[in-house]
Design an enzyme around this catalytic site. Structure first.
Site, PDB file in Angstrom:
ATOM      1  N   GLU A 108       3.024  -0.452   4.113  1.00 46.43           N
ATOM      2  CA  GLU A 108       2.813   0.898   3.591  1.00 46.43           C
ATOM      3  C   GLU A 108       4.192   1.425   3.195  1.00 46.43           C
ATOM      4  O   GLU A 108       5.093   1.524   4.038  1.00 46.43           O
ATOM      5  CB  GLU A 108       2.171   1.788   4.657  1.00 46.43           C
ATOM      6  CG  GLU A 108       0.866   1.234   5.241  1.00 46.43           C
ATOM      7  CD  GLU A 108      -0.336   1.556   4.372  1.00 46.43           C
ATOM      8  OE1 GLU A 108      -0.201   2.406   3.458  1.00 46.43           O
ATOM      9  OE2 GLU A 108      -1.415   0.974   4.602  1.00 46.43           O
ATOM     10  N   GLU A 167      -6.594 -54.178 -15.839  1.00 46.77           N
ATOM     11  CA  GLU A 167      -5.751 -55.296 -16.267  1.00 46.77           C
ATOM     12  C   GLU A 167      -6.467 -56.571 -15.844  1.00 46.77           C
ATOM     13  O   GLU A 167      -6.694 -56.809 -14.656  1.00 46.77           O
ATOM     14  CB  GLU A 167      -4.371 -55.205 -15.615  1.00 46.77           C
ATOM     15  CG  GLU A 167      -3.631 -53.890 -15.864  1.00 46.77           C
ATOM     16  CD  GLU A 167      -2.945 -53.875 -17.216  1.00 46.77           C
ATOM     17  OE1 GLU A 167      -2.854 -54.957 -17.843  1.00 46.77           O
ATOM     18  OE2 GLU A 167      -2.486 -52.797 -17.640  1.00 46.77           O
ATOM     19  N   HIS A 190       0.843  -1.199   0.000  1.00 47.70           N
ATOM     20  CA  HIS A 190       0.000   0.000   0.000  1.00 47.70           C
ATOM     21  C   HIS A 190       0.878   1.248   0.000  1.00 47.70           C
ATOM     22  O   HIS A 190       2.106   1.179  -0.103  1.00 47.70           O
ATOM     23  CB  HIS A 190      -0.923   0.001   1.230  1.00 47.70           C
ATOM     24  CG  HIS A 190      -2.084  -0.936   1.113  1.00 47.70           C
ATOM     25  ND1 HIS A 190      -3.380  -0.514   0.930  1.00 47.70           N
ATOM     26  CD2 HIS A 190      -2.138  -2.283   1.153  1.00 47.70           C
ATOM     27  CE1 HIS A 190      -4.182  -1.560   0.866  1.00 47.70           C
ATOM     28  NE2 HIS A 190      -3.448  -2.660   1.003  1.00 47.70           N
TER      29      HIS A 190
END
Length: 1521
Positions: free
Chosen positions: A298, A706, A208
Site C-alpha cells: 500500500e 536418419e 495498492h
C-alpha cells in the site's frame, strides 16, 4: 506523522527536484497514452523491451505488460528468473500504476549507465503490468483520495472487487474443481490466473493505495473480516523479510504511517489477515497455486493524487522497488534433469526439509526456491524417477546453484499401444503386419523411372491412389506426391492426413526407395492385409519420394558420405531454408521453389503427422532442432509436446532393430544415441529446418528419421533397408489416431470459425480446420482442454484420454445482447440470428430505408442501376475538409462476409449519430463514409463453401474495376478499406517510403488491438487465400489512394449463423482502423482578403500521397503518415509558399495559406539593420542582389580568394518569424565579439558571414535564386535556419556511396556534438538541394520558437574553430587554382572534394590524414598532417607547374625544335638552287637554236649543254629520291 518522517519528507522535497527523479515523465497517463508509450518504448529499445497483452478487460481494453530484459527478443535463457509488478488492481488506486510506468522508463534510460540497473536487467526478466483494471481506472477521477460510495472506479466494469475474486483456500467447493477454478470469475481475474499459471514467476509485487504498509500472506483466516489474528504461511520468516526489505527502502513506510485512526504497522509491515481478512485475494492465490511469492504494498494515503505529487511518490518508492526486484535472486536455483537424458524434467517437486510449501519445476526443468540465509536440505522428486536430496548453504546476496539429476525408473513398453475405441464410420483394427511375398528387385529410380513407377501404381490401383505434383524444382522437375486413400482426392471429415517426405538432401537416397516400396506394399496388400487395409481406410496418406530431384541427379553412388548433390540446384540446403522460431520467424523472402512448394502443400492439407526421411546416421530425431537463445551447445531443447514426440521416436526406433541397438556409423564414431532416439538440439542445432517449422507454424507433428549410415548405398542393399524400416513406418503412420480428435461446433451444429484448442500445461495451440475438425495427439492421461473462439464462451473440459478418443466441443455464443447494449447501441437487426446471407435486393432495401428514416445523416443511390452505395455523413460530394473513406466488400462474390459486416456498420454509424454518441459524432465530423457492400453482383450465383472451389459465376472483374474507379474519382476518395475472407491477415500497399510503411503498420496494430482473434489465429488457417485483383498495391499505384485489405476469417464463405459472431469480432477493429486512418492535413488557400484561390495547386513534397483539392472552395485535404512534411501551394500570379507541418498520429492538422503578392515592411528589423550597418560600417554591409538583399559581415568581402565564406540562410512565410530572430541573434553575437576582440584570429578576420535573404520589402525570392547565389559565391559552410522544425542540427541525407556526407556526419558527431547521433534531413529538403548543386558543407538548424543560441553561434564559427581549411595555390604566381581536386584519406576515410575556387574547408574528426592534391598542368602533391582534438588547421598547398609536355622535358623540346628549323631551311635552299639550274638550262637551249657562230664555239656550247643536261638529270634523280 512523526517528526523524523516530516524531516525526511522535507529533505526529499529539496533533493527530489535534483533527482526529478531521473528525467522521467511525471503524469497520470490515459489508457491511450499508455498504449502509445509502450509502442514507442519497444521501438526505441528493441534489445531491452517489448510489450504484450494477456487479454482484454470487460470493456475491451488490453491488459498490457511491459517485458524488460537483456536481449529480450531472443527469449528467456534457462535459469533466468521472472519477476512481475501488478498495479491498479483497484482502478482508483493509481500511484502504483504511475510508478510502475516510471520504473520501466527509468530502467531503460539507465541501462548501460548504472551498474545496478544493468545487472538487474542482465540477470532478471521483469514483467510490468501498469493496470490490471483499466476499466476502473477510466472511471476514476484524479484528485479523489478515497473511493466513491458506490466503489465506481475501484471495482471493474461489472462492479466486482478483483481482489476478492480469486479462488481462496477457505472456499467451500461444491462442484468439480476445475469448474470451481474458472466459472463465475471476472474476465480480468481469469486472465491473471492464466498468466500466472503459464509463466514461472518467482516474485511479485501487488501495488495498492489507501495506506502505507507492506502486507504479506496469508490474507485470510476463514474467519470474519475484522482481522486481528495473523495467518502465517510456511514461509512466514521469508515473507516478513521481503516486506521489511521494501518498507526499509521506502522513505516513509518504516515509520508506521497512520492514514486512518486504526492503522498500526510497526516497522511498516503487517500480516494481511492480522490487518483484516481478504477472502479471494490475489496475493494468497499466487502462493497457493503457483511458485510465485507475492507481497502487497500500500503506497499512499491518497488513492488518486494529482500528477504533481508523482515526483515525490517516485522518490519514496524507487529504492524499495529496486531492492525488492533484486530479492528475486535470494535462495537457491537450478535444473532438475533425468539420468536418461540431458533434458530438464517438467513438473518435478522441490521440497525443503521442515517446510511444507512445495514448488515445482518449469517446463524446462528449472526451479527457483526463495530462502533466507542458512543451511537447508532440499529434495527433488519426479514421477518415474527416484528422489534425490542435497544439502545447501544459503548466504546473503548470493544465489546458490543446485542442480539435480534423478535416476529414471521408466522402461519402454514391449510393443506399441493398441489403437481402438474409435467411434467412426468404420472399425479401425491394428494388428502386426504379416509376412508378404518378396517384392520386385530393388534398384535406384531416376526421375523418369520414378514417375513411370508411380503412374503405373495409379493405373493398377485407381480406386485408392492419386498422383499429383505440388510444384517444380529449380530445374523444372515435378515434385510428385502419391496419395493413398480409400477415397483419393477427397478429404473425408474427421480423417487425419499424414505425409512422408524423402530425399530432401539429394544424395540421401534410402528414404526415396523405401517410400516407393511402401507404396507398392500398401497397394498390393489392400484388402488382403489388415494393417494395410486399416491404414488406407482410415488415414489419408501422402508420399513424396523426392523433395530434391535436382540434387539427386547431381549425386553419385561412388561416395558414401559425399556432399555432392546434398543441396538443390541453387546450392541451398533445403533443411535450412524454412522460417524458424528463433531465426527468420517470418517468411524467407528468397526461399527456394522446393521449400515454397512444400510450405504451400502443408498449408493446403490438414496434416496431423509427418516424417522427414534422411540418411547419414541411424536415429529417430525429435524436436526441437534449434536451440533457444541462451542455451548451451549440446543442450536439449524440448517441445511442449515432448511426451508425444518421445513416444513417436521410441516407437519408430523400437520397431527398427538396427536403430534400437544404436550402431555407430564408421564415419561418426562419436555419435551415441540412447535406444535410437535423440533430441535434435542436443545432437546439433539446425535453424530453418522443416521439422520445427511443421510443429511451430503448422501444428503438424514431424520426426526426422536418419535411415542409413551410407547415404547412397548400392542397389543390392536396399532390400535390407526396407525390411528394417517397414514396421516402423507402418506403426508410425497409425499414430495419427492417438489422443483426442473430433469437432468444434456451435450450438446449432455449425463449425466455429477461428477456433483453437489449448491443453492445460502444454504451451501449444491446436488448430481447428474450417470444417471444425481437430486432431490433438496426446499420450494417455487426464487433461484439462479448452476450446477458444472470439464471441463464444470458453469453458475448460476435463477429458480422460485412453490411447484414442473422439470428443466434440460445443461452444455457446457469448452474451451477445449484453455486448450489443454496450458496444452496438442495442441494434437488434445487427445481432438477430440469421440462416442466410442477404441477397442484393435485400441489401438495397436495408440501405434505402436507412436513408428514408435517417436522411439527415445518409444518402443512398444506385450506380448504373446495379450497385448499392450509401454515404454516411452527407457531405461526401460537397466541398469539405472532411475525409472521404471508402468501405467496400464483396470484391470476390464467394467472400460475402464483407457485405454483411458493412451493412451492419452503416447501421452502427447511423444509430450512433442519431443518438448523438460522442465517439460517432467525432468520427463523422472528420469523415464521410462511402459504403459499397457488394462490389460484385455475382454473389447470388455462388455456392457456399469454406474452401476455394471451382467458381460458379462469370468473371466480372472489368465491371468491378469500373465501379471502383467511378467511386474513387467521383467521391474524391482519400482512403479505402476492402473486406474479404480466406484467412486472418491484413494487406497493405508496398511503399518505397519508410514513413508510409510505418503508417500502415500503425493501422494494422490498431485493428488488431480491437480484434481479439486476429493476432492469435493467423497461423491456423488451413488455406490462406490471396486475391490477385483489386489489391491495395494496385489501387495505391493507380489512384494514389492508400488502401488496406482486411481478411476476416479462415472460411471463405462462413455459415450465415456465424454472422452475428463475426460482427462482434470485427466492430472494435473497424472503429479503431478508421479512427487511426484519420490523420494528415486539411486546409484552405486564400488571398490576403480571404477570397478562395480556385486555381491553386497543392502538393506534399517528397511524398506520393494524394492531395484532394476542391477548386470551388479552395479546400484541400490529404491523409499522411505521422512525422514532418512540407506542403507547397502554387497559384498563378502569386509567389509559391511552403509550410513545414508535423503530422501527429491519429490527428488532422488544419492549415491556412494566405497568398499575398507583397510582404509587409518589417520596420523594426529595418531600423535595426540600418543602425547596425551605420554603427559598424567596416564590418557590416547591406548588399542588394538581383532578387533580394542580404547582410554581409566581415573585413574580407565575399569572393576574396583566400577567405572561407559562411552563408546563413532562412525563409519566412509568416510573422513572427523565429528564423529571422535567430539570424538577428547571430549577427548581434558576431558584432559583439568583434567589438571585444579585434585581433587577427577573430571570426571576422578569418571568414565572412552572409545572412540572406534579409526579407524587408522585396518579394520572397525563390529557392532557385538563393541556390544561384550559393553557386556564384561558393560558401564553404551553409547553415539553413528552418522554421517549424524541432530544435537541433541535421545534415543532408547520406548513403553508403556519398563519402563527402559520411565525412561530415562523422566529424559533426565525434568532434563537435560529442558523439550525439545526427539526424538526416528529408530527401527533398533544402540542404539536400544545396549538397547536390555545389561542393560545400550544408547543415540544417531547427528553429521552432525556441532554439539553442550558443549552439547556433558555434555552428557559424565552425570554420574558424574546427576542421581544416585548405588553399591550393600556384607556387610561383601566388594565385588560387580554381580547378583543383583534393582526395582526403585516413584509416577509415576516403573522400574526394573539388573546390571551384581552390579553397576547401571540412570539419574532420581528430586523427592523421593524407591530402592528395591535383590540378590540370600542375604536378600532383601529397601532404600528410595530424589534426588535434577540437582544433582548426589552415594549410596552404602550393603546386608546381608541370615542366613537361607530353612527358618530354623543355630542353629536349628546344633541341628538337632547332633541328626541325635547320632541316626546313636546308630544304628551302636546295629547292631554290634546283629551280635556278632548271631555268638556266632552258635559256641555253633557246639560245643554241636561234644563234650562229664559228665551229669551235658551237662545239664548245655542245659540250656545255651536254654537261648541263647531265647535271640536270642528276638533280632530278636526287630530287626524286
Amino acid at each position: 506523522m512523526q517528526v523524523s518522517a516530516v524531516i525526511t519528507l522535507l529533505a526529499l522535497s529539496l533533493l527530489g527536484r535534483i533527482q526529478a527523479a531521473d528525467d522521467l515523465h511525471f503524469a497520470h497517463r490515459s489508457y491511450e497514452e499508455l498504449t502509445l508509450w509502450l509502442n514507442e518504448t519497444s521501438t526505441q529499445y528493441p534489445r531491452l523491451a517489448n510489450f504484450y497483452s494477456i487479454g482484454q478487460s470487460v470493456q475491451g481494453r488490453e491488459l498490457w505488460v511491459l517485458r524488460l530484459a537483456e536481449d529480450v527478443q531472443e527469449g528467456r535463457p534457462v535459469g533466468r528468473p521472472m519477476f512481475k509488478w501488478v498495479a491498479n488492481m483497484h482502478g482508483d488506486e493509481t500511484v502504483g500504476r504511475a510508478i510502475v510506468i516510471l520504473m520501466g522508463e527509468y530502467l531503460l534510460k539507465m541501462y548501460g549507465k548504472d551498474e545496478r540497473v544493468t545487472a538487474l536487467l542482465n540477470s532478471t526478466e521483469l514483467h510490468l503490468m501498469p493496470s490490471m483494471n483499466p476499466d476502473g481506472f477510466a472511471a476514476a477521477k484524479e484528485g479523489n483520495c478515497d473511493s466513491l460510495s458506490d466503489y465506481r472506479g475501484r471495482n471493474n466494469y461489472n462492479r466486482v472487487d478483483l481482489n476478492r475474486d480469486f479462488p481462496d483456500q477457505f472456499d467451500r467447493i461444491k462442484k468439480d474443481y476445475f469448474q470451481y477454478i474458472i466459472e463465475g470469475r471476472q474476465k480480468e481475474t481469469v486472465l491473471i490466473m492464466t498468466w500466472i499459471s503459464n509463466n514461472p514467476f518467482v516474485l511479485s509485487g501487488n501495488l495498492h493505495g489507501g495506506a502505507v504498509v507492506a502486507s504479506y500472506p496469508f490474507d485470510d483466516t476463514g474467519g470474519p473480516e475484522e482481522g486481528g489474528v495473523a495467518s502465517p504461511t510456511p514461509d512466514n520468516s521469508l515473507f516478513i523479510s521481503l516486506a521489511k526489505l521494501y518498507a526499509d527502502g521506502h522513505t516513509l513506510m518504516k515509520n508506521n504511517i497512520k492514514c486512518e485512526a486504526g492503522d498500526h504497522f510497526p516497522g511498516g509491515v503487517t500480516n494481511g489477515a492480522h490487518w483484516y481478512n481478504v477472502q479471494g485475494g490475489m496475493q494468497d492465490y499466487n502462493y497457493l497455486h503457483s511458485n510465485c511469492y507475492e507481497v502487497t504494498f500500500e503506497l499512499s494515503c491518497c488513492k488518486y493524487p494529482p500528477s504533481k505529487e508523482l515526483t515525490n511518490e517516485w522518490i519514496k518508492n524507487k529504492e524499495a522497488m529496486l531492492s525488492f526486484m533484486e530479492a528475486t535472486h535470494w535462495g537457491a536455483k537450478g535444473v532438475v534433469r533425468s539420468s536418461s537424458g540431458s533434458q530438464g524434467i517438467s513438473g518435478a517437486q522441490i521440497l525443503v526439509k521442515g517446510n511444507s510449501h512445495i514448488i515445482s519445476t518449469s517446463d524446462r526443468g528449472e526451479y527457483w526456491r526463495l530462502l533466507l540465509p542458512g543451511t537447508y536440505e532440499i529434495t527433488a522428486n519426479a514421477t518415474g524417477h527416484n528422489p534425490q536430496t542435497k544439502s545447501v548453504t544459503i548466504t546473503k546476496d548470493h544465489t546458490a546453484v543446485l542442480d539435480f539429476e534423478l535416476e529414471s525408473t521408466y522402461s519402454l513398453p514391449s510393443k506399441s499401444p493398441r489403437i481402438d475405441n474409435l467411434t467412426s464410420q468404420k472399425d479401425l483394427r491394428v494388428i502386426p503386419a504379416p509376412k508378404v511375398p518378396p517384392l520386385p528387385k530393388f534398384f535406384h529410380h531416376d526421375h523418369s523411372t520414378l514417375f513411370k513407377d508411380l503412374l503405373t501404381l495409379t493405373k493398377n490401383y485407381p480406386s485408392i491412389t492419386r498422383l499429383y505434383s505440388i510444384g517444380k524444382s529449380v530445374k523444372g522437375k515435378d515434385l510428385y506426391v502419391l496419395e493413398i486413400s480409400d477415397n483419393p482426392g477427397v478429404h473425408e471429415l474427421g480423417e487425419p492426413e499424414v505425409k512422408l517426405v524423402a530425399n530432401m538432401h539429394g544424395n540421401e537416397v534410402v528414404g526415396r526407395e523405401v517410400l516407393i516400396t511402401l507404396a507398392h506394399w500398401l497397394c498390393s496388400n489392400y484388402g488382403v492385409n489388415e494393417t494395410a487395409t486399416s491404414i488406407v481406410d482410415f488415414t489419408r496418406l501422402h508420399l513424396m519420394p523426392t523433395m530434391n530431384p535436382d540434387g539427386y541427379e547431381m549425386s553419385s553412388p561412388d561416395s558414401k558420405d559425399s556432399m555432392m548433390g546434398r543441396n538443390n540446384a541453387h546450392d541451398v540446403d533445403l533443411n535450412r531454408n524454412f522460417p524458424d522460431q528463433y531465426q527468420n520467424f517470418n517468411e524467407i523472402p528468397n526461399a527456394e521453389p522446393e521449400t515454397m512448394a512444400v510450405m504451400e502443400w502443408t498449408r493446403s492439407y490438414p496434416f496431423v503427422l509427418s516424417a522427414n526421411l534422411h540418411g547419414g546416421s541411424v536415429v529417430a530425431n525429435y524436436p526441437f532442432d534449434g536451440q533457444a537463445p541462451g542455451q548451451a551447445k549440446g543442450q536439449a531443447n524440448l517441445a511442449p509436446d515432448n511426451a508425444v514426440f518421445q513416444h513417436l521416436a521410441h516407437l519408430y526406433a523400437r520397431n527398427n532393430p538396427s536403430m534400437m541397438r544404436g550402431p555407430q556409423c564408421k564415419l561418426r564414431t562419436k555419435e551415441l544415441f540412447h535406444e535410437g532416439t535423440v533430441n535434435g538440439a542436443s545432437w546439433y542445432a539446425v535453424y530453418g529446418g522443416m521439422q520445427d517449422w511443421n510443429y511451430v507454424f503448422q501444428d503438424c507433428f514431424e520426426l526426422t528419421v536418419e535411415m542409413s549410415c551410407n547415404k547412397y548405398p548400392p542397389a543390392d542393399a536396399l532390400l535390407g533397408y526396407w525390411t528394417e524400416n517397414k514396421d516402423s513406418l507402418l506403426h508410425f503412420v497409425q499414430q495419427a489416431h492417438i489422443g483426442l480428435k473430433g469437432f468444434v461446433l456451435d450450438n446449432s451444429g455449425q463449425p466455429v470459425q477461428g477456433s483453437f484448442l489449448e491443453v492445460d500445461g502444454i504451451d501449444h495451440k491446436t488448430r481447428v480446420t474450417p470444417n471444425g475438425e481437430y486432431w490433438r495427439l496426446l499420450m494417455p492421461g487426464t487433461y484439462l482442454i479448452t476450446a477458444y473462439a472470439s464471441g463464444y464462451e470458453s469453458s475448460p473440459v476435463l477429458v480422460n484420454v485412453n490411447e484414442s478418443l473422439n470428443f466434440n466441443f460445443t461452444m455457446m455464443p457469448a452474451n451477445l445482447n449484453e455486448w450489443s447494449k454496450l458496444k452496438d447501441f442495442n441494434i437488434a437487426e445487427n445481432m438477430s440470428p440469421t440462416f442466410s446471407y442477404m441477397k442484393n435486393v435485400e441489401i438495397e432495401g436495408v440501405l434505402f430505408n436507412l436513408e428514408r428514416l435517417f436522411e439527415k445523416f445518409n444518402e443512398f443511390e444506385k450506380i448504373e442501376n446495379e450497385y448499392n452505395v450509401i454515404t454516411v455523413g452527407t457531405e461526401a460530394r460537397i466541398p469539405s475538409e472532411k475525409m472521404n473513406i471508402l468501405l467496400i466488400g464483396g470484391l470476390q462474390p464467394d467472400e460475402p462476409i464483407g457485405r454483411e459486416i458493412l451493412v451492419r456498420f452503416a447501421r452502427h454509424l447511423t444509430i450512433g449519430a442519431q443518438k448523438s454518441d460522442p465517439a460517432i459524432m467525432n468520427l463523422l465530423s472528420k469523415a464521410s463514409f462511402i459504403i459499397v457492400p457488394g462490389a460484385n453482383n455475382q454473389f447470388d450465383r455462388v455456392r457456399a463453401s469454406c474452401t476455394p472451389e471451382q467458381r460458379g459465376y462469370t468473371n466480372q472483374s472489368k465491371k468491378v474495376e469500373q465501379l471502383v474507379e467511378k467511386v474513387i474519382t467521383e467521391w474524391d476518395i482519400d482512403f479505402a478499406i476492402s473486406f474479404g475472407s480466406g484467412g486472418y491477415y491484413f494487406e497493405t500497399p508496398s511503399s518505397g517510403y519508410s514513413e508510409q510503411t510505418k503508417f500502415f503498420k500503425n493501422l494494422e496494430m490498431h485493428f488488431k488491438m480491437g480484434h481479439s482473434v486476429f493476432s492469435k489465429t493467423n497461423t491456423f488457417c488451413a488455406v490462406k487465400r490471396t486475391n490477385e485483383e483489386f489489391t491495395p498495391n494496385q489501387i495505391y499505384s493507380k489512384y494514389s489512394v492508400p488502401m488496406v485489405s482486411v481478411h476476416l476469417g479462415c472460411c471463405i464463405y462462413p455459415p450465415a449463423t456465424q454472422i452475428p459472431i463475426l460482427w462482434r469480432q470485427n466492430l472494435g477493429g473497424i472503429l479503431n482502423l478508421v479512427t487511426a486512418a484519420l490523420q494528415g492535413v486539411t486546409g484552405r488557400v486564400m488571398d490576403d482578403e480571404g477570397n478562395a484561390l480556385r486555381e491553386a495547386s497543392v502538393v506534399v513534397l517528397g511524398s506520393n500521397s494524394k492531395v484532394t483539392y476542391s477548386m470551388n472552395e479552395a479546400i484541400f485535404r490529404s491523409i499522411l503518415p505521422s512525422g514532418e512534411h512540407r506542403v507547397k501551394v502554387s497559384v498563378p500570379g502569386y509567389p509559391e509558399k511552403t509550410l513545414n507541418v508535423t503530422v501527429e498520429t491519429g490527428r488532422l492538422k488544419h492549415l491556412e495559406f494566405r497568398m499575398g503578392p507583397t510582404r509587409h515592411v518589417d520596420t523594426k528589423s529595418q531600423n535595426w539593420l540600418n543602425s547596425l550597418c551605420n554603427f559598424y560600417p567596416s564590418v557590416a554591409k547591406l548588399i542588394k542582389n538581383e532578387d533580394f538583399k542580404y547582410l554581409q559581415l566581415g573585413f574580407n568581402r565575399v569572393g576574396h580568394a583566400t577567405t572561407p565564406c559562411t552563408a546563413v540562410i532562412f525563409t519566412c512565410h509568416s510573422d513572427p518569424c523565429p528564423a529571422r530572430e535567430a539570424a538577428k541573434g547571430v549577427a548581434n553575437a558576431i558584432i559583439e565579439k568583434f567589438a571585444e576582440f579585434k585581433d587577427e584570429g577573430s571570426l571576422l578576420q578569418a571568414t565572412s558571414v552572409n545572412i540572406l535573404p534579409w526579407l524587408l520589402e522585396a518579394n520572397e525570392p525563390s529557392e532557385e535564386s538563393i541556390l544561384k547565389w550559393i553557386e556564384m559565391h561558393q560558401p564553404s559552410l551553409v547553415i539553413y535556419l528552418n522554421n517549424g522544425k524541432s530544435p537541433g542540427v541535421s545534415i543532408p541525407r547520406t548513403d553508403s556511396s556519398d563519402s563527402k556526407l559520411q565525412v561530415l556526419k562523422n566529424a559533426m558527431e565525434l568532434v563537435f556534438l560529442n558523439n550525439t547521433q545526427l539526424p538526416e534531413s528529408p530527401k527533398d529538403s533544402f540542404v539536400n538541394k544545396i549538397n547536390s548543386r555545389i561542393d560545400t558543407v550544408a547543415l540544417e538548424f531547427g528553429v521552432n520558437g525556441k532554439y539553442n543560441a550558443s549552439l547556433l553561434q558555434s555552428l557559424v564559427a565552425l570554420q574558424v574553430d574546427y576542421g581544416v581549411t585548405v588553399l591550393v595555390m600556384d607556387d610561383v604566381k601566388d594565385v588560387m587554382l580554381h580547378s583543383s581536386e583534393i582526395e582526403i584519406k585516413s584509416h577509415n576515410l576516403n573522400a574526394t572534394v573539388k573546390p571551384k575556387r581552390g579553397l576547401m574547408w571540412r570539419p574532420l574528426p581528430p586523427g592523421e590524414y593524407a591530402f592528395y592534391v591535383s590540378s590540370p598542368n600542375y604536378l600532383s602533391l601529397v601532404h600528410d598532417f595530424k589534426l588535434a582534438t577540437k582544433s582548426h588547421e589552415t594549410i596552404v598547398l602550393r603546386l608546381v607547374e608541370d615542366p613537361t609536355f607530353l612527358g618530354v622535358s623543355t630542353i629536349t623540346l628546344i633541341f628538337i625544335c632547332g633541328l626541325l628549323t635547320l632541316g626546313a631551311a636546308t630544304v628551302t635552299v636546295l629547292r631554290a638552287a634546283i629551280e635556278y639550274k632548271r631555268s638556266a638550262a632552258q635559256n641555253r637551249r633557246s639560245h643554241r637554236t636561234h644563234s650562229s657562230g664559228d665551229v669551235s664555239m658551237s662545239k664548245y656550247m655542245d659540250v656545255a649543254i651536254d654537261s648541263d643536261e647531265a647535271d640536270e638529270d642528276d638533280d632530278r634523280d636526287s630530287s626524286s629520291s
